[in-house]
Design an enzyme around this catalytic site. Structure first.
Site, short mmCIF file in Angstrom:
data_model
loop_
_atom_site.label_atom_id
_atom_site.label_comp_id
_atom_site.label_asym_id
_atom_site.label_seq_id
_atom_site.Cartn_x
_atom_site.Cartn_y
_atom_site.Cartn_z
N ASN A 194 -7.35 -2.10 7.81
CA ASN A 194 -7.16 -1.18 8.94
C ASN A 194 -7.44 0.28 8.56
O ASN A 194 -7.24 1.17 9.37
CB ASN A 194 -5.77 -1.33 9.55
CG ASN A 194 -4.66 -1.03 8.56
OD1 ASN A 194 -4.91 -0.66 7.42
ND2 ASN A 194 -3.43 -1.18 8.99
N PRO A 200 -2.14 6.69 14.46
CA PRO A 200 -3.43 6.09 14.80
C PRO A 200 -3.29 5.02 15.87
O PRO A 200 -2.29 4.31 15.92
CB PRO A 200 -3.86 5.45 13.47
CG PRO A 200 -2.57 5.08 12.80
CD PRO A 200 -1.57 6.14 13.20
N GLY A 201 -4.31 4.93 16.71
CA GLY A 201 -4.40 3.78 17.62
C GLY A 201 -5.27 2.73 16.98
O GLY A 201 -5.51 2.77 15.78
N SER A 216 -5.81 7.76 19.53
CA SER A 216 -4.74 8.04 18.58
C SER A 216 -3.93 9.20 19.13
O SER A 216 -4.33 9.80 20.14
CB SER A 216 -5.33 8.39 17.21
OG SER A 216 -6.04 7.30 16.68
N HIS A 255 4.18 3.99 13.60
CA HIS A 255 3.06 4.36 12.70
C HIS A 255 1.71 3.97 13.28
O HIS A 255 0.69 4.15 12.63
CB HIS A 255 3.26 3.74 11.33
CG HIS A 255 2.71 2.35 11.20
ND1 HIS A 255 3.11 1.32 12.02
CD2 HIS A 255 1.78 1.84 10.38
CE1 HIS A 255 2.45 0.23 11.68
NE2 HIS A 255 1.64 0.51 10.70
N GLY A 256 1.70 3.41 14.49
CA GLY A 256 0.42 3.03 15.06
C GLY A 256 0.62 2.04 16.19
O GLY A 256 1.71 1.93 16.74
N ASP A 311 0.86 -1.19 0.00
CA ASP A 311 0.00 0.00 0.00
C ASP A 311 0.89 1.24 0.00
O ASP A 311 1.10 1.91 1.01
CB ASP A 311 -0.98 0.01 1.17
CG ASP A 311 -2.02 1.10 0.99
OD1 ASP A 311 -1.99 1.77 -0.05
OD2 ASP A 311 -2.85 1.30 1.88
N MET A 354 -9.12 0.74 16.81
CA MET A 354 -10.51 1.18 16.96
C MET A 354 -10.92 1.20 18.43
O MET A 354 -10.72 0.22 19.13
CB MET A 354 -11.41 0.15 16.29
CG MET A 354 -12.01 0.61 15.01
SD MET A 354 -13.05 -0.69 14.39
CE MET A 354 -14.61 -0.05 14.91
N LYS A 369 -15.63 2.55 9.01
CA LYS A 369 -14.75 1.51 8.46
C LYS A 369 -15.31 1.00 7.15
O LYS A 369 -16.52 0.87 6.99
CB LYS A 369 -14.66 0.33 9.44
CG LYS A 369 -14.05 0.66 10.78
CD LYS A 369 -12.55 0.76 10.72
CE LYS A 369 -11.89 -0.61 10.62
NZ LYS A 369 -10.40 -0.47 10.67
#
Length: 482
Positions: free
Chosen positions: A205, A375-376, A382, A400-401, A91, A378, A479
């Site tokens: 995600n 980002p955290g 974050s 990155h998360g 990605d 769901m 989502k």
DNA sequence: ATGTAC
């Protein structure tokens, strides 16, 4: 394996791992470090066998990926360097974007209003698999060639724009320039698909979240300079280059595999693909990758545009929707470093966080450093962070998360629907409203699938890589379907 | 991640 505390740092946060093929720096608190899967070290040892590699590190959220772990920073000298589609990931250009609204969390305290907002977002933002985007009037050719500068003006509204600057200056990079000849080889079907998908979120995600900010006291000055306040409603977006990036990755990896065979290159992992930067296959990949970075930044811009439409429907057309920042965590590009000169830096699941005064900050963030968007999972928080000078040794890469703790299949086995509902506070006044009618379809995205993001952030701040500016608590999540 | 897939 040695854990050597580098000079001037707390011992537990940086580990120098001496592997047979070379050294790996791991930024992680003691517990996270001890819990790492040995496979991440096997993977590092393969990556370190790529000729001429100058530096490789892992972030605290590192986990196994295809060919290369997610959470990797890998650096070559630009002269005689190598490029690896495996150390970018499929990605290409995947990243984060945040917009600030003038709303306070009290304005959407009512669960029903949050539901209405989510429903309205669904009206403007397609999220079903294969559903086409709403931007058929935009020429894909302009987008992949010129990035945000290829957008028609009407998609860059004033209220998207902080005063005295343009929203195009509030991104890590608004345009990637490359040899556009490579586009002539792209198949018709790939153009078509990517055009249809422009402005869509995707699955897995990827998400859009309505969040509320809690400013960190120690960073209040920076937060205010960025236009942020306590309780502010913000929108965070996580998406990438959709099928365009996938196409680039697949085609280039196949071509590079052939080149590796021809050149007698390779490691014990056939999924680890790489080529010299100056060889035709390496160059072709870099050019195509840049087209995907252009696609990804525009895709997030348009997703935000769709969500802005929903906010205007619900809260009136005067509701501002300022761009805070847009940045990526899957890419490779050239950078200049004081000590290392011109280098080619890969980040796969790693975020660049520049400190105050660094010349590569975009103009609006020159004095403070730019926002680093993390980002955290769901239902958990974050973070909006800012780089610190301690990031220098790590080429300013941070996490990155949260990082996946277990596979999607393992999560489905482990987590029950009621566990998931509880994590989201379903039925309470604080419920994180989710768009998916059946939570079961996204149970592999439940917080239990991820590491605790707070521990990851502690490792990053403990190592002196970045500081927290604001914690972002989720109020609603949107989502995509599989 | 992905309109997956030697």
């Amino acid at each position: 394996m040695n854990t050597i505390p580098p000079q001037g740092q707390q011992p537990p946060y940086r580990h120098l791992v001496r592997l047979p093929a070379g050294d790996l720096s791991v930024y992680a608190g003691q517990e996270l470090f001890a819990a790492l899967d040995y496979k991440v070290f096997e993977m590092a040892n393969n990556n370190l066998q790529i000729p001429g590699i100058r530096y490789m590190s892992y972030t605290p959220d590192v986990h196994v990926g295809v060919g290369t772990c997610i959470g990797t920073t890998a650096v070559w000298d630009e002269a005689d360097g190598y490029v690896s589609p495996s150390i970018v990931g499929s990605d290409i250009g995947c990243g984060m974007r945040v917009h600030l609204t003038p709303l306070h969390k009290d304005d959407i305290r009512d669960v029903k209003l949050r539901r209405k907002l989510v429903k309205t977002i669904e009206k403007y933002l397609p999220m079903e698999a294969n559903q086409r985007g709403h931007y058929g009037d935009i020429r894909l050719e302009h987008i992949v060639r010129k990035g945000l500068h290829g957008l028609p003006k009407k998609y860059i509204p004033d209220s998207y724009t902080p005063k005295k600057s343009t929203s195009l200056s509030h991104v890590e990079r608004s345009k990637f320039t490359y040899d556009e000849e490579v586009l002539n080889l792209v198949e018709e079907a790939a153009w078509h698909r990517a055009h249809r998908q422009l402005g869509t979120l995707g699955g897995g995600n990827h998400f859009a979240e309505i969040q509320t900010l809690e400013i960190a006291e120690s960073s209040r000055e920076i937060a205010e300079a960025w236009g942020m306040f306590d309780g502010q409603v913000a929108v965070m977006i996580h998406s990438g280059s959709r099928a365009w990036g996938g196409y680039v990755s697949r085609m280039s990896s196949a071509a590079i595999a052939k080149a590796m065979h021809r050149l007698g290159l390779g490691t014990s992992d056939p999924n680890l693909k790489f080529a010299p930067l100056e060889h035709p296959e390496g160059l072709h990949y870099v050019n195509m990758m840049y087209s995907a970075l252009n696609y990804a930044v525009v895709n997030r811009h348009l997703i935000a545009y769709s969500i802005r439409e929903a906010f205007r429907d619900v809260f009136g057309p005067a509701c501002e929707f300022r761009t805070l920042y847009d940045l990526m965590h899957n890419y490779a590009w050239s950078e200049q470093h004081e000590q290392h000169g011109n280098v080619f830096v890969h980040r796969k699941g790693a975020t660049r966080a520049l400190p105050a005064g660094h010349p590569d900050n975009p103009k609006p963030y020159q004095e403070t450093g730019h926002p680093a968007l993390i980002p955290g999972s769901m239902g958990t928080s974050s973070y909006i962070m800012v780089g610190q000078s301690g990031g220098y040794d790590n080429f300013y890469s941070i996490c990155h998360g949260a990082g996946r703790a277990r596979s999607r299949t393992a999560t489905k086995r482990l987590v029950s629907l009621s566990d998931f509902e509880q994590a989201l506070g379903v039925g309470t006044a604080e419920e994180v409203v989710v768009n998916q009618r059946s939570l079961e379809s996204i149970i592999d995205e439940s917080p239990q699938a991820y590491k605790n993001v707070d521990e990851i952030i502690d490792s990053v701040t403990g190592a002196g890589l970045a500081a927290v500016v604001a914690k972002c608590k989720p109020l609603a999540a949107v989502k995509g379907a599989k």
